[in-house]
Design an enzyme around this catalytic site. Structure first.
Site, PDB file in Angstrom:
ATOM      1  N   SER A  24      -3.247  -7.648   3.495  1.00  0.00           N
ATOM      2  CA  SER A  24      -3.057  -7.910   4.841  1.00  0.00           C
ATOM      3  C   SER A  24      -3.836  -9.242   5.346  1.00  0.00           C
ATOM      4  O   SER A  24      -3.189  -8.917   6.351  1.00  0.00           O
ATOM      5  CB  SER A  24      -4.361  -6.634   4.390  1.00  0.00           C
ATOM      6  OG  SER A  24      -3.694  -5.507   4.264  1.00  0.00           O
ATOM      7  N   ARG A  29      -2.629  -6.295  -8.127  1.00  0.00           N
ATOM      8  CA  ARG A  29      -1.436  -6.880  -7.732  1.00  0.00           C
ATOM      9  C   ARG A  29      -1.725  -8.291  -9.217  1.00  0.00           C
ATOM     10  O   ARG A  29      -1.910  -8.171 -10.398  1.00  0.00           O
ATOM     11  CB  ARG A  29      -1.601  -7.953  -6.225  1.00  0.00           C
ATOM     12  CG  ARG A  29      -1.268  -7.151  -5.228  1.00  0.00           C
ATOM     13  CD  ARG A  29      -2.100  -7.377  -3.700  1.00  0.00           C
ATOM     14  NE  ARG A  29      -2.894  -7.744  -4.372  1.00  0.00           N
ATOM     15  CZ  ARG A  29      -3.758  -8.415  -3.238  1.00  0.00           C
ATOM     16  NH1 ARG A  29      -2.911  -8.215  -2.199  1.00  0.00           N
ATOM     17  NH2 ARG A  29      -5.423  -8.686  -3.124  1.00  0.00           N
ATOM     18  N   HIS A  41       0.710  -1.686   0.272  1.00  0.00           N
ATOM     19  CA  HIS A  41      -0.349   0.031  -0.121  1.00  0.00           C
ATOM     20  C   HIS A  41       0.974   1.203  -0.005  1.00  0.00           C
ATOM     21  O   HIS A  41       0.430   2.137  -0.888  1.00  0.00           O
ATOM     22  CB  HIS A  41      -0.981   0.001   0.796  1.00  0.00           C
ATOM     23  CG  HIS A  41      -2.127  -1.016   1.721  1.00  0.00           C
ATOM     24  ND1 HIS A  41      -1.622  -1.863   2.514  1.00  0.00           N
ATOM     25  CD2 HIS A  41      -2.548  -1.292   0.853  1.00  0.00           C
ATOM     26  CE1 HIS A  41      -2.935  -2.423   2.570  1.00  0.00           C
ATOM     27  NE2 HIS A  41      -3.262  -2.483   0.756  1.00  0.00           N
ATOM     28  N   LYS A  98     -18.460  -5.046   8.294  1.00  0.00           N
ATOM     29  CA  LYS A  98     -17.335  -5.739   7.849  1.00  0.00           C
ATOM     30  C   LYS A  98     -16.608  -5.803   9.572  1.00  0.00           C
ATOM     31  O   LYS A  98     -16.661  -4.829  10.190  1.00  0.00           O
ATOM     32  CB  LYS A  98     -16.468  -5.416   7.114  1.00  0.00           C
ATOM     33  CG  LYS A  98     -16.543  -5.626   5.555  1.00  0.00           C
ATOM     34  CD  LYS A  98     -15.336  -4.700   4.672  1.00  0.00           C
ATOM     35  CE  LYS A  98     -14.142  -6.012   3.752  1.00  0.00           C
ATOM     36  NZ  LYS A  98     -13.759  -5.659   2.949  1.00  0.00           N
TER      37      LYS A  98
HETATM   38  O1  PNS Z   1      -9.073  -2.339   0.355  1.00  0.00           O
HETATM   39  P1  PNS Z   1     -10.199  -3.523  -0.355  1.00  0.00           P
HETATM   40  O2  PNS Z   1     -10.824  -4.080   1.406  1.00  0.00           O
HETATM   41  O3  PNS Z   1     -10.586  -4.239  -1.411  1.00  0.00           O
HETATM   42  O4  PNS Z   1     -11.119  -2.551  -0.320  1.00  0.00           O
HETATM   43  C1  PNS Z   1     -12.041  -2.334  -0.785  1.00  0.00           C
HETATM   44  C2  PNS Z   1     -13.303  -0.853  -0.969  1.00  0.00           C
HETATM   45  C3  PNS Z   1     -12.962  -0.101   0.386  1.00  0.00           C
HETATM   46  C4  PNS Z   1     -12.535   0.367  -2.216  1.00  0.00           C
HETATM   47  C5  PNS Z   1     -14.591  -1.141  -0.848  1.00  0.00           C
HETATM   48  O5  PNS Z   1     -15.324  -2.232  -0.315  1.00  0.00           O
HETATM   49  C6  PNS Z   1     -15.834   0.403  -1.573  1.00  0.00           C
HETATM   50  O6  PNS Z   1     -15.130   0.721  -2.195  1.00  0.00           O
HETATM   51  N1  PNS Z   1     -16.657   0.302  -0.414  1.00  0.00           N
HETATM   52  C7  PNS Z   1     -17.546   0.803  -0.034  1.00  0.00           C
HETATM   53  C8  PNS Z   1     -18.499   0.522  -0.879  1.00  0.00           C
HETATM   54  C9  PNS Z   1     -18.910   0.983  -2.012  1.00  0.00           C
HETATM   55  O7  PNS Z   1     -18.808   2.015  -2.622  1.00  0.00           O
HETATM   56  N2  PNS Z   1     -18.881  -0.196  -2.939  1.00  0.00           N
HETATM   57  C10 PNS Z   1     -19.244  -0.081  -3.834  1.00  0.00           C
HETATM   58  C11 PNS Z   1     -18.194  -1.084  -4.559  1.00  0.00           C
HETATM   59  S1  PNS Z   1     -19.028  -1.323  -5.966  1.00  0.00           S
END
Ligand code: PNS
Length: 159
Positions: free
Chosen positions: A129, A91, A18, A42
């Site tokens: 992570s 990745r 990150h 979550k």
């Molecule tokens: O590090 P991660 O867990 O892969 O991040 C995922 C994240 C936080 C980017 C995604 O879950 C997100 O954008 N969540 C907010 C809710 C949202 O907007 N959902 C619709 C996205 S399609």
């Protein structure tokens, strides 16, 4: 108009992968907002406040970087912050399907926001992570993969 990008994620915890993306994004945008997901549905190891504080400590709140947690839809948060870009790290191929789905959905929700993908540094391509938490929890070394501060916080959680 200044170019503002959001770098969203769970960061549970933040890894060197990150950090590499953040440093590279900082060269591309005037401001990078590290947005720590605080989805109440979550389960995270670290609270949103702990994750934000850890990242702030690592960056010493340097110029061009902002760190905060967010809830709700990412595109709504981006709009509120005046950001027209979302940064995501990529990745292996396995990331592609999930990222593609999110990109299409976010663009449908707000076509004015573009997602920019930065390929991971190959040194960190196998890093996540989740795997870091498992290694540290089981007594393995994560040297070179996470900052010392993060390793210390993980050890505190697991002992
Ligand atoms: O590090 P991660 O867990 O892969 O991040 C995922 C994240 C936080 C980017 C995604 O879950 C997100 O954008 N969540 C907010 C809710 C949202 O907007 N959902 C619709 C996205 S399609």
């Amino acid at each position: 108009m200044s170019k503002i990008a959001i770098y969203p994620g769970s960061f549970d915890p933040i890894t060197n992968g990150h950090l590499d993306i953040i440093k590279r994004a900082r060269d591309l945008f005037d401001k990078v907002i590290i947005a720590v997901n605080n989805n109440p549905l979550k389960t995270f190891l670290f609270t949103a406040q702990e994750r934000v504080e850890m990242i702030k400590e690592l960056f010493n709140v340097s110029e061009g970087i902002e760190v905060e947690s967010f809830r709700g839809l990412l595109v709504q948060y981006a709009k509120k912050k005046g950001a027209h870009f979302i940064i995501r790290g990529l990745r292996a191929l396995s990331d592609f399907e999930y990222e593609f789905q999110m990109d299409l959905m976010n663009r449908k929700l707000n076509p004015g926001i573009q997602t920019i993908y930065l390929m991971t540094n190959q040194r960190y391509s196998y890093l996540s992570s989740g795997i870091i938490k498992e290694i540290v929890r089981l007594g393995g070394s994560a040297e070179g993969l996470i900052p010392d501060l993060v390793e210390k916080k993980l050890l505190e959680k697991f002992t």
